[in-house]
Design an enzyme around this catalytic site. Structure first.
Site, short mmCIF file in Angstrom:
data_model
loop_
_atom_site.label_atom_id
_atom_site.label_comp_id
_atom_site.label_asym_id
_atom_site.label_seq_id
_atom_site.Cartn_x
_atom_site.Cartn_y
_atom_site.Cartn_z
N SER A 1 0.94 -1.01 0.07
CA SER A 1 -0.14 -0.04 0.10
C SER A 1 0.94 1.69 -0.07
CB SER A 1 -0.81 -0.14 1.35
OG SER A 1 -0.19 -0.10 2.32
N HIS B 1 -5.33 -3.56 -1.79
CA HIS B 1 -5.35 -2.42 -2.84
C HIS B 1 -5.32 -3.15 -4.43
CE1 HIS B 1 -4.65 1.30 -0.76
NE2 HIS B 1 -3.95 0.49 0.00
N LYS C 1 -12.01 0.27 -0.10
CA LYS C 1 -11.16 1.11 -0.94
C LYS C 1 -11.88 1.24 -2.47
CE LYS C 1 -7.17 0.33 1.86
NZ LYS C 1 -6.50 -0.63 2.23
C1 LIG Z 1 -6.43 -0.83 3.64
C2 LIG Z 1 -5.94 -2.38 4.12
C3 LIG Z 1 -6.35 -3.18 4.97
C4 LIG Z 1 -7.63 -2.74 5.73
O1 LIG Z 1 -8.88 -2.55 4.96
P1 LIG Z 1 -10.12 -1.69 5.67
O2 LIG Z 1 -11.22 -2.45 4.91
O3 LIG Z 1 -9.87 -0.44 5.57
O4 LIG Z 1 -10.23 -2.31 6.99
C5 LIG Z 1 -5.89 -4.38 5.17
N1 LIG Z 1 -5.12 -4.86 4.29
C6 LIG Z 1 -4.19 -4.14 3.56
C7 LIG Z 1 -3.12 -4.56 2.93
C8 LIG Z 1 -4.50 -2.70 3.27
O5 LIG Z 1 -4.14 -1.68 2.45
#
Ligand SMILES: *Cc1c(COP(=O)(O)O)cnc(C)c1O
Length: 394
Positions: free
Chosen positions: A183, A211, A242
């Site tokens: 990320s 992502h 996301k």
């Molecule tokens: C953003 C993210 C999460 C968390 O996801 P949410 O739905 O916002 O809790 C988990 N793992 C990775 C790799 C992320 O980038």
């Protein structure tokens, strides 16, 4: 001075302020769009993970309202007590079809998914092998497990092999965990090589594709689809917070794994499930991605356009292979100042510093979305160049 004055926290917060890294959380006075309003002023939003512009999309809004009309606003209780609503079941089935996997189990968020799944599928006598740059929720999920853990150097397959050679024999199950897309840098995990090593050493595989979901692969089917590895990854985690624009997480896996999670994944047993509006909107999001590739293609086109311009301007934008675009500043305080100066020029971009990334690796992270116009991107690049020159970043 009483113990309740929390002197131990006051000292630490003062230190953050002295170091110039104390964060004032921005307050957004509008929906999450290509432009948002902060302090009454319209600024270009380059901060959100709203890759496809679904967070305020008319079709998702309509679906959310319809779900509220039919099902109300709350799920009622944890699902092991009150059960699922039929729309939860429907969303799991649609997601499984979209991901081309046997089954999907929904969670309240991606973070919850990692916190729940990792501890449920590992036990004492097992080993978790993790990329050193894996997401915080994987690290925390791993901490909740009774298994031992080992870390390999970021995307370094020689190092992963070394760890497996050294340790595989001493354990029952070995679970290799990696982000699909990292990320903070936007690089993609070498999944084909990881799968080959997992098969050679008889290990399970777990990919957190937060992502990659909605971004990589055909119409956003994810990193596993990007590498054509369907059926060869045991657990694929995705987020619905996301690119999917709402909130939630899921794991795509075998039905037997889903059955086990329903009995042992603690966030499912002890925390209330996703509310109807969220589920309704997400069903629409899956439908839209299943119908058309135009959303993911628009995101990629914009990201390429922006990156080309930033590279030509002389910025260090790292080695991202995805729309995530880090713009390196390195020094922490300077990174914070860069972001602040850009905001006063009308460009909203988040500073990423320690402990989110290693010390001395400060950057602003640009998230270009499908809904930015070329004019907005041109405006942002111009401001980057102006402030970048003033601060001698280029
Ligand atoms: C953003 C993210 C999460 C968390 O996801 P949410 O739905 O916002 O809790 C988990 N793992 C990775 C790799 C992320 O980038």
């Amino acid at each position: 001075m009483s113990v309740h004055d929390l002197l131990f926290l006051q000292e630490q917060v003062s230190k953050l302020k002295e170091d110039g890294v104390f964060r004032k959380i921005p307050i957004i006075e509008s929906a999450n769009e290509a432009e948002v309003i902060i302090d009454g002023k319209k600024v270009i939003n380059l901060c959100s993970n709203n890759y496809l512009g679904f967070a305020n999309h008319p079709r998702l809004r309509k679906a959310a309202i319809e779900a509220i009309e039919k099902y109300g606003v709350g799920a009622g209780a944890v699902k092991t007590i009150v059960g699922n609503m039929d729309i939860h079941e429907q969303l799991e089935a649609e997601l499984a079809k979209f991901k081309k996997e046997e089954a999907v189990m929904l969670f309240q968020s991606g973070f919850n998914c990692n916190a729940g799944v990792i501890q449920a599928i590992t036990q004492a006598g097992d080993l978790i092998v993790s990329d050193e740059l894996n997401h915080a929720s994987i690290i925390d999920g791993t901490r909740l497990s009774k298994a031992d853990r080992a870390v390999y150097k970021h995307c370094d397959m020689e190092d992963l092999r070394k760890v497996l050679l050294e340790k595989r024999e001493s354990y029952n199950q070995v679970l290799i965990i990696t982000d699909g897309v990292f990320s903070m840098d936007g690089d993609i995990a070498p999944l084909p090589q990881i799968v080959a090593l997992a098969e050679e050493f008889d290990c399970l595989t777990y990919v957190d594709d937060a992502h990659g979901s909605g971004v990589l692969g055909q119409s956003g089917r994810g990193t596993v689809d990007h590498f054509h590895l369907h059926g060869r990854i045991d657990f694929t985690i995705g987020t619905l917070s996301k690119a999917f624009g709402v909130i939630g997480g899921y794991v795509a896996c075998k039905q037997v794994a889903k059955d086990w999670l329903a009995h042992r994944a603690r966030p499912l047993l002890f925390s209330t499930y996703l509310p109807p509006a969220v589920v309704g909107a997400l069903l629409e999001a899956v439908k839209m991605l299943s119908e058309s590739e135009k959303y993911t293609l628009a995101c990629w086109n914009n990201a390429r356009y922006f990156k080309d311009k930033m590279k030509s301007a002389g910025f260090d934008i790292g080695h991202s292979q995805t729309p995530i675009t880090p713009v390196f500043v390195f020094d922490e305080a300077k990174t914070m100042a860069f972001s602040k100066a850009l905001l006063s020029e009308g460009v909203f971009v988040s500073p990423i510093i320690f402990p989110t990334v290693a010390k001395g690796q400060g950057r602003v992270r640009v998230m270009v979305s499908a809904i930015h116009t070329k004019e907005q991107l041109d405006f942002a690049v111009d401001k980057f160049i102006k402030v970048g020159r003033e601060m001698q970043i280029i």
